[in-house]
Scaffold this active site. Structure first.
Site, PDB file in Angstrom:
ATOM      1  N   LYS A   1       2.692  11.557  -3.559  1.00 27.63           N
ATOM      2  CA  LYS A   1       1.768  10.692  -4.298  1.00 27.63           C
ATOM      3  C   LYS A   1       0.723  11.521  -5.042  1.00 27.63           C
ATOM      4  CE  LYS A   1      -1.676   7.026  -3.591  1.00 27.63           C
ATOM      5  NZ  LYS A   1      -2.233   6.063  -2.632  1.00 27.63           N
TER       6      LYS A   1
ATOM      7  N   ASP B   1     -12.934   5.593   1.018  1.00 25.94           N
ATOM      8  CA  ASP B   1     -11.545   5.579   1.489  1.00 25.94           C
ATOM      9  C   ASP B   1     -11.074   7.018   1.686  1.00 25.94           C
ATOM     10  OD1 ASP B   1      -8.902   5.213   2.044  1.00 25.94           O
ATOM     11  OD2 ASP B   1      -8.386   4.228   0.155  1.00 25.94           O
TER      12      ASP B   1
ATOM     13  N   GLU C   1      -7.530   0.415  -4.763  1.00 21.99           N
ATOM     14  CA  GLU C   1      -7.653   0.361  -3.304  1.00 21.99           C
ATOM     15  C   GLU C   1      -9.051  -0.057  -2.838  1.00 21.99           C
ATOM     16  OE1 GLU C   1      -6.223   4.219  -2.267  1.00 21.99           O
ATOM     17  OE2 GLU C   1      -4.134   3.698  -2.676  1.00 21.99           O
TER      18      GLU C   1
ATOM     19  N   ASP D   1       0.877  -1.167   0.000  1.00 16.36           N
ATOM     20  CA  ASP D   1       0.000   0.000   0.000  1.00 16.36           C
ATOM     21  C   ASP D   1       0.914   1.217   0.000  1.00 16.36           C
ATOM     22  OD1 ASP D   1      -1.774   2.034   0.389  1.00 16.36           O
ATOM     23  OD2 ASP D   1      -2.530   1.350   2.323  1.00 16.36           O
TER      24      ASP D   1
END
Length: 285
Positions: A70, A170, A147, A8
């Site tokens: 990211k 999420d 994800e 992850d």
């Protein structure tokens, strides 16, 4: 057969795991922690630091550190640390190298293959950038897994007999995504997905930093430019307070001086849950 690890690669924290006969096993890093902060730094000798050490350095030497990269995957974004310029791929590769080393130490063998998760709304450029970071770290990325799909599998939704449609939400440290997952005959299919790459827990922390500074007659943008050490230390104090507010109604934030130091008579700013919710409502809306 060499193990394939699951990674992850998060905006604020990353982790690595391996599937064992007993089930998934999270792999601790060199410090014994499951989570590795997604922070990369250069020390004064230009040695690369990754994880908790880099995050600690970020408090006192923010100009030598990079985080939240990211959010820039798949773009031409770059940042200068010392005399070197790094892309989001370069920085992500350093995090992946660290996770790879942790996995090799834990398993006692070389690790060259991985499955890496990404937000469901990542476009092809962002997915290719993630795979490029893996290659740069010495990993063959066998699959890029969404994800929400990973979350649904971990929850066991694919093992249920009945057909159903699930919503997977999420809200992470740096990104937020919502997916509609269609489950039928043990298969998961993402029907629709949307998200915001610049929304997460870090933005809630920033909201608290801004309001704490305002309470002291300061402006966040001005302080960020003129007093970066104060802001970097205050950000850590606000992160701790934010976590406390998950368990209690009131938390106190210590106000650092312009040099980022906390002294005995540092002002204490009280933050209540109601205040924090008011500060972040516009972000969530």
């Amino acid at each position: 057969m060499a193990a394939t690890v699951g990674i992850d690669l998060g905006t604020t924290n990353s982790l690595v795991a391996v599937l064992t006969p007993e089930g998934p096993r999270l792999i601790p890093n060199a410090l014994g922690h499951i989570l590795t902060p997604s922070v990369v730094a250069l020390d004064d000798e230009d040695h690369v630091l990754v994880g908790s050490v880099a995050k600690e350095l970020q408090v006192v030497r923010p100009q030598r550190c990079a985080s939240l990269f990211k959010r820039h995957m798949g773009s031409d974004w770059g940042t200068q640390i010392g005399k070197q310029t790094f892309s989001a791929i370069d920085l992500s590769a350093w995090v992946l190298r660290s996770l790879k080393a942790d996995a090799e130490a834990f398993l006692g063998e070389s690790v060259t293959q991985a499955v890496v998760t990404v937000p469901a709304y990542f476009n092809e450029d962002q997915r290719r950038a993630t795979m490029a970071a893996g290659r740069q770290a010495g990993l063959q990325v066998d699959r890029i897994l969404n994800e929400p799909t990973a979350a649904a599998i971990a929850y066991g939704l694919h093992d249920r007999d009945s057909e159903k449609i699930a919503v997977v939400i999420d809200l992470g440290g740096g990104t937020f995504d919502v997916s509609i997952v269609d489950i039928f005959e043990g298969t998961l299919e993402i029907r629709a997905s949307a998200g915001e790459v610049f929304l997460g827990g870090e933005d809630f922390t920033t909201a608290m930093v801004s309001h704490v500074l305002t309470s002291q007659g300061m402006v966040f943008e001005r302080c960020e430019m003129d007093e970066p050490l104060r802001v970097s230390r205050l950000r850590r104090e606000c992160e701790l307070a934010k976590r406390q507010l998950a368990r209690q109604d009131v938390a106190s934030v210590r106000m650092p001086d312009a040099q980022g130091q906390l002294i005995d008579d540092s002002p204490l700013v009280e933050v209540r849950v109601d205040d924090f919710e008011k500060w972040t409502t516009s972000i969530l809306d």
